[in-house]
Every structure is written in structure tokens, then in C-alpha cells.
Design an enzyme around this catalytic site. Structure first.
Site, PDB file in Angstrom:
ATOM      1  N   ASP A 240       0.816  -1.071  -0.029  1.00  0.00           N
ATOM      2  CA  ASP A 240       0.088  -0.095  -0.024  1.00  0.00           C
ATOM      3  C   ASP A 240       0.974   1.290   0.031  1.00  0.00           C
ATOM      4  O   ASP A 240       1.979   1.323   0.457  1.00  0.00           O
ATOM      5  CB  ASP A 240      -0.949  -0.100   1.146  1.00  0.00           C
ATOM      6  CG  ASP A 240      -2.105   0.808   0.848  1.00  0.00           C
ATOM      7  OD1 ASP A 240      -1.900   1.693  -0.089  1.00  0.00           O
ATOM      8  OD2 ASP A 240      -3.199   0.689   1.642  1.00  0.00           O
TER       9      ASP A 240
HETATM   10  C1  BGC Z   1      -5.091   3.201  -0.155  1.00  0.00           C
HETATM   11  C2  BGC Z   1      -5.339   2.100  -1.428  1.00  0.00           C
HETATM   12  C3  BGC Z   1      -4.810   3.241  -2.800  1.00  0.00           C
HETATM   13  C4  BGC Z   1      -3.707   3.601  -2.741  1.00  0.00           C
HETATM   14  C5  BGC Z   1      -3.452   4.434  -3.866  1.00  0.00           C
HETATM   15  C6  BGC Z   1      -3.759   4.179  -0.427  1.00  0.00           C
HETATM   16  O1  BGC Z   1      -4.081   5.131   0.732  1.00  0.00           O
HETATM   17  O2  BGC Z   1      -4.828   2.397   1.216  1.00  0.00           O
HETATM   18  O3  BGC Z   1      -6.185   1.454  -1.332  1.00  0.00           O
HETATM   19  O4  BGC Z   1      -4.999   2.202  -3.604  1.00  0.00           O
HETATM   20  O5  BGC Z   1      -3.675   4.846  -1.502  1.00  0.00           O
HETATM   21  O6  BGC Z   1      -3.902   5.453  -3.773  1.00  0.00           O
END
Ligand code: BGC
Length: 693
Positions: A240
């Protein structure tokens, strides 16, 4: 033939890796853009371009700053959220949704779409529940697999997220989850296992939180042991954004690509610091070779390298129709006394539409789930589109999310309701509540909506209450007085129109709740064990008793149970037959029954098949969903349903003596129902011999 191609690709990959310098290799395993890795031009290896998200392809940002490029060409189809999709209980529709999303992603030039979100809904409060599907692992698995296949047919990789036990937003970067193996295997893992093994998701995203003290995006147990060793996963693990905290762990514990929200790309843990550690001999270069192999394999699978590739398309009429269809099938008719619904527009000439959510735009909220929607039909607009110009529709806000005099808003709404034949209140939540980054603090409706609903109901008995939200809200103050209550979700660009079609009977509602709606927060399992949300160490004390498994066990009556959803027609279930057949270690359970549409209109029913293990050495849930089937029946039509289950429908994960799956000899029961509590047919069967695997 296939293995020949595989062999050829593997050789090509080998050759490419041999040509790469250490620096080039490392450039492929970390972000070199907020949503992209670096390419290697001299070897014709392109950048890997990723995008959120769940409800549509996110707008474009600068490569190195969180600033909208302000393009005019990145508006997209805005699909319903996954809670809505799951409420459709329609696997084919999930495939169509995934396929349309994949086509949009490819059309926008993306390689990986960061979806679907399939974390378990452990508590009604989690801010991201709308992005997730259900509290039930089987429903998640059944919906996620076709979705992923649909996405990937477009030469775009799915990225199922967030692995694992990512069930709250409070302290999401630091929270440590302690949970037993049984709950992991029975509740938290199955959706991911199905996504990688049956759905063949080419990538998977690690979670922000920790499991047993180690961050999930570089958690040795989760990534190396469970995912790559036990499940034999050959795809790519992406962190993530900002979930990596240590170079050695990231390199060794099964992570393949590090992503972050910061633009100092060379300083990422798996960038320069890793090069140094490899040069000093602390980390072996082979560790990286495996990551590159996986990434290149993904690239070959989606035809990024010397191959014809699907070109995709976005904002097509077909995609909009799929968004509409999902929205229509997701709406759950919670209550309908006096048959207030469907509304008859031939008879109704005056309608008071009340509530801020009748005009709210939701696509722009929810953080990484936000969408630059081509358009969004609000509920008020949907009603007007459906009714045309001959019906007098008044609109009053009734409540407001900005500082406004609550009492005067209510007074206006009550007046409008009194002067109309029918009032439709459209309330609920927004992405201020249902959003990434924080959890709700309670289940209450905000901005004095309880008082508004109560007073409007007093003013007009023919009031329909529509709740728009991604997770349950408390309804105790009005549920007994409200004749009709409808649950809509964040239902995409056609959501308002879909709602109107259901309210006026063009569409017979067929959605079922993918999560239990508790009466009060205190009924919820994670809350009753006080293990959410403030704690930095969260022990999942409820174990496997999540969602309806908890309500059944404690014999608690929720407001609306898992699987609940009414229709404008009625269905009669009959003639249940259960036959078992044992073949070595395999056991087949053949279940058949009939459903007849006994009401006055065409409709679809979601028949739910639960299994009860009546004699067991370990405590088991009272019942567990093991299959479901959505059937469309015209007036008077009857269909026979046949379902075959295997050993997985009987088994539980034992972590007492040995850690394994097993089922035991004894009596089981098949329960066939219209919801988890509205069981229409049941039949016991005996299993003579147990089995471990
Ligand atoms: C989220 C993800 C997301 C990523 C990219 C993170 O803060 O938890 O689900 O895909 O950001 O934007």
C-alpha cells in the site's frame, strides 16, 4: 501448447534479467512516480502504470506531486461501490462490472487497476466498508473471482486489496492485529485465496496495518508463507502507498513493488537503501531477481511487451448500462408495509422530496476511491427524469451538513410533506463519514436526521425513507413508524435513476444485505469485545464470530439480518432434496429445490444455502453461507435449482492439535432461505466418516 508459450516467456524473462544492471533491477521494484514504476528503455521494458480505483478509474495526477493534472479527458464511468455490487448477489454482473472497469482502465492507458477491495467488514464503523464487499468470506469469494477475471480479460492486471486483516482506518499505519489462525483461515483469508487461486489476480496489495507485530506489506508469514508458499502465488505483491517501513524486511519478506505517497522515489526503502545493502552483501541479489521475474511475468500476461494488446475504451454506453444495472440490482428493500412501494405515478401527482442526500454528489469523495465522473444522477434528478413534467415535485433539504438552522429546515420539510400525496426522504451518509483515513464514531444518522424523519412521518403517513450509505446506520428512532425503508449505496453515476426506477416499480428490487444491520452499535461483535477502534493493539477476540456468525451465536436480533431484502413479489420454496456421495476423500453434496414466483410481478430472488454442523468437536457457527443463486422468475414461474457442494462446505480450520482443514462424521443440516433468518427449507444429512486435509 500453453506450457511451450510459458517456457518461451520464461526464457525471455531470464534473458532480460541477465541483461539488467543492479540499478535497473531496483528501478523496477519501487515507485518512480506516484502511480508508476520506472521502465528500462534500452531493454524495451515499459513503465508499469497503476491507477485507483474501485468505482472507476481515478483522475490523472502529476507524476511526482499530488496535484490534479486538471485534464479534460479523464472523466470516466462512475460505477457503484463494492458494498452495492455485493448486495446484488449476482456473480455474472460482477464479471460484467470487472470487465467494464478493466476496459476503462486499459482505455485510459493503465496496466494495473487497484481493485477490487475485499477486506472483511468486521465492524459497521470502518470508514472503508463501502469499498469492501461483505462480512461473509463466501460471498466475497464468489463476487471477487469473476470480477478479477473480467478486469484481466482487458490486458489489465487486477490488484486485490488489502492483504490482510485491514479492517479499520483508525491508526491504520500502526495498528497491530492479533487474531487466531482459525479466524484467519475461515474468515480473513478465503476471499484472497480465491482471488489469487481461482481469479488468478495478477497482483495483490499488502495492507498498512500489522499482523502479529509485522507490517502486512512486508510480513513474512503473510507474504512468503501463506501467499507464496502455501497458495503458490506467482503474481506481484505491491505495498500500500507508504506501507513499507524497513528495507531488509521489504526485500526478504515477499514484497515485490514498494509504492509510496512521497516523491523522493530514490529514497524509498526498496530504492537506493536496497542497492547499498546488496552491494555490501547484506542482501542477496537473487531476492530481487524473483521480484523482477514476477513483474515481467505480469507484463507478459497483460501483453505489455512485444504483443498485440487490447486497447480498451472508456465512457461507453455499455459501461454506463452496466453501472445502471449494478445500481438497480444493489438496492435493498428493507421494509415495505401497506405496500406503499412501488409508488404508482398514475395516481400520485404531488411528491415532496426531502433530504440533503437527494442532491448530494458523492463521486468526488472517499479519498482514493474518488471518481471524476462523467456525470452523476442525483436521486432528485433521477426522480424527475423518471416522472417527467406532469408530477409536481417539491424539494426541501430537511437537514444540512453545513451550519444551518435545523429547526427551520425541518419545518419547511414538514410543510412540504403535508402538502404532498407522498414524501420521499433521502438521507443517510456521505463520504465525509464513509471514507478512507477514518472510521465513524457511532452508527447514528448525522445532522438531526432522526428528528427530521420522525416529524415528516408524523406529517405524512405515506413517507418512504431512503438511506444512502456504505454501511449500516441506526434506525431505531423511526423504523417502527416508517412503512417503507430502502437501502441504497453509493450507487454510481446512474444511482439516482436506478433508485427512482425501483421506487416507481420499473425495477423490482432484488438486492440483499451483504452485511448485518445491527439495531445498535453495541450489538456488533468487535464492539462487544471492546476491541475497536482506539486500541493500537487490536485483538480479534470474536475470532470466527464475525457478522451474522456473531448474531446467531449470541442469539441477538439485528435490525435487518445478513441476506435480507424484500421484493414486490413473493417466492415459494419447495421440494428440498439433499444427496451425498462419497468418493475417496471427496464428498459431494447435491442439493435441489424449487422456487416459484407466487406474486403479481416478475422478480429475482437470491436463494441462500447455509450449512449447519450439528455435531462438532470445536464450536462452529450456527450456520454458514455456502452457496447462493440468483434466479429471475416471471409471474407464476417455477424453477428448479441445483447446487453441488464439496468438502469445503463442511470443513472448518482446526488450530487445536494440528493446523489443518477437517470435517467430522456426524449430522449436518442444509438450510435454504430468503435471508439468513428467513429459512424456508431444511434437511439433515449424515456424514459417516470425517476427513482431514
Ligand atoms: C489506499 C489504497 C490505494 C492507494 C493508492 C492508499 O492510501 O489504502 O487502497 O490504492 O492509497 O491511492
Amino acid at each position: 501448447m500453453e506450457s511451450k508459450v510459458k517456457g518461451r516467456i520464461e526464457k525471455k524473462i531470464e534473458k532480460l534479467i541477465n541483461k539488467m544492471t543492479l540499478e535497473e533491477k531496483v528501478s523496477m521494484i519501487h515507485g518512480n512516480g506516484l502511480f508508476a514504476t520506472a521502465g528500462i528503455e534500452r531493454l524495451n521494458i515499459p513503465r508499469l502504470k497503476m491507477s485507483d480505483g474501485p468505482m472507476g478509474v481515478r483522475k490523472d495526477y502529476y507524476n511526482d506531486k499530488w496535484e490534479d493534472l486538471d485534464n479534460n479527458d479523464d472523466f470516466v464511468t462512475y460505477f457503484p461501490c463494492y458494498a452495492a455490487l455485493a448486495a446484488s448477489f449476482n456473480e455474472e454482473l460482477s464479471y460484467e462490472f470487472g470487465n467494464a472497469l478493466g476496459e476503462e482502465a486499459r482505455g485510459r492507458g493503465k496496466d494495473i487497476i487497484l481493485a477490487p477491495g475485499i477486506s472483511i467488514v468486521r465492524t459497521p464503523l470502518c470508514g472503508r466498508n463501502f469499498e469492501y464487499m461483505s462480512e461473509d468470506p463466501l460471498l466475497i469469494s464468489k463476487m471477487a473471482v469473476p470480477f478479477i477475471k473480467g478486469v484481466q480479460e482487458n490486458d489489465v492486471a487486477a490488484c486485490v486489496k488489502h492483504f490482510a486483516v485491514n479492517n479499520q482506518e483508525t491508526q491504520r499505519m500502526t495498528v497491530n492485529v492479533e487474531v487466531n489462525d482459525r479466524a484467519l483461515n475461515e474468515i480473513y483469508f478465503p476471499g484472497f485465496k480465491a482471488s489469487v487461486q481461482e481469479g488468478d489476480s495478477y497482483s495483490i496489495m499488502g495492507a498498512y496495518n500489522k499482523l502479529r507485530g509485522e507490517h502486512c506489506s512486508h510480513n513474512n508469514y503473510l507474504l512468503n508463507k501463506v501467499l507464496k508458499q502455501d497458495w503458490k502465488y506467482e503474481g506481484v505483491v505491491i505495498s500500500d502507498w507508504g506501507a513499507v517501513h524497513d528495507t531488509t524486511q521489504a526485500a526478504k519478506n515477499g514484497l515485490d513493488i514498494e509504492m509510496n505517497v512521497k516523491s523522493n522515489f530514490d529514497e524509498y526503502y526498496m530504492a537506493s537503501p536496497l542497492i547499498e545493502k546488496i552491494k555490501s552483501g547484506e542482501i542477496k541479489e537473487e531476492v530481487i531477481n524473483d521480484k523482477i521475474k514476477r513483474i515481467l511475468k505480469l507484463m507478459f500476461k497483460i501483453n505489455m511487451i512485444d504483443s498485440d494488446r487490447e486497447k480498451g475504451s472508456y465512457n461507453t454506453i455499455e459501461h454506463r448500462n452496466i453501472a445502471l444495472k449494478v445500481a438497480e440490482e444493489s438496492i435493498v428493500l428493507l421494509k415495505n408495509e401497506r405496500n406503499i412501494l412501488p409508488l404508482n405515478d398514475n395516481k400520485i401527482k404531488t411528491i415532496a422530496v426531502i433530504g440533503q442526500n437527494a442532491i448530494n454528489i458523492h463521486s468526488t469523495g472517499g479519498d482514493s476511491a474518488q471518481i471524476k465522473a462523467l456525470y452523476e444522477v442525483s436521486p432528485l434528478m433521477g426522480i424527475k427524469m423518471r416522472l417527467g413534467g406532469n408530477t409536481e415535485i417539491t424539494y426541501s433539504k430537511g437537514y444540512s451538513n453545513i451550519e444551518q438552522d435545523r429547526e427551520s429546515l425541518i419545518v419547511q420539510a414538514v410543510k412540504a410533506a403535508k402538502n404532498a400525496q407522498v414524501a420521499i426522504i433521502i438521507g443517510g451518509l456521505t463520504h465525509d463519514d464513509d471514507s478512507e483515513g477514518h472510521d465513524r464514531i457511532d452508527m447514528k444518522l448525522p445532522f438531526g436526521q432522526d428528528e427530521l424523519i420522525k416529524r415528516v412521518l408524523e406529517a405524512n403517513k405515506n413517507t418512504v425513507v431512503v438511506i444512502l450509505s456504505g454501511s449500516p446506520v441506526e434506525m431505531e428512532s423511526f423504523i417502527d413508524d416508517a412503512p417503507s425503508v430502502v437501502q441504497c449505496w453509493y450507487a454510481g453515476m446512474e444511482g439516482g435513476y436506478a433508485m427512482a426506477k425501483v421506487l416507481f416499480g420499473d425495477i423490482n428490487p432484488s438486492g440483499k444485505l451483504p452485511v448485518t444491520f445491527p439495531k445498535k452499535l453495541e450489538q456488533s461483535p468487535s464492539l462487544s469485545t471492546c476491541e475497536f477502534p482506539q486500541n493500537v493493539n487490536v485483538e480479534y477476540k470474536e475470532g470466527i464470530f464475525v457478522g451474522y456468525r456473531h448474531f446467531d451465536k449470541e442469539n441477538i436480533d439485528p435490525l435487518f439480518c445478513f441476506g435480507h431484502g424484500l421484493s414486490y413479489t413473493t417466492f415459494k420454496y419447495s421440494n428440498l432434496k439433499v444427496k451425498t456421495k462419497k468418493n475417496g476423500s471427496e464428498i459431494k453434496i447435491k442439493i435441489s429445490f424449487s422456487i416459484k414466483n407466487t406474486g403479481g410481478v416478475e422478480g429475482s430472488e437470491v436463494a441462500q444455502i447455509y450449512i449447519s454442523d450439528l455435531v462438532s468437536s470445536l464450536e462452529r457457527p450456527i450456520k454458514e453461507l455456502k452457496a447462493f443463486k440468483k434466479v429471475k422468475l416471471s409471474e407464476g414461474e417455477k424453477k428448479e435449482i441445483e447446487i453441488e457442494l464439496d468438502k469445503t462446505a463442511l470443513a472448518f480450520y482446526s488450530d487445536v492439535v494440528e493446523s489443518l482443514w477437517m470435517y467430522e462424521a456426524g449430522i449436518f443440516e442444509v438450510l435454504v432461505g430468503s435471508s439468513s433468518k428467513d429459512i424456508r427449507l431444511q434437511e439433515k444429512f449424515e456424514v459417516e466418516e470425517g476427513f482431514k486435509y
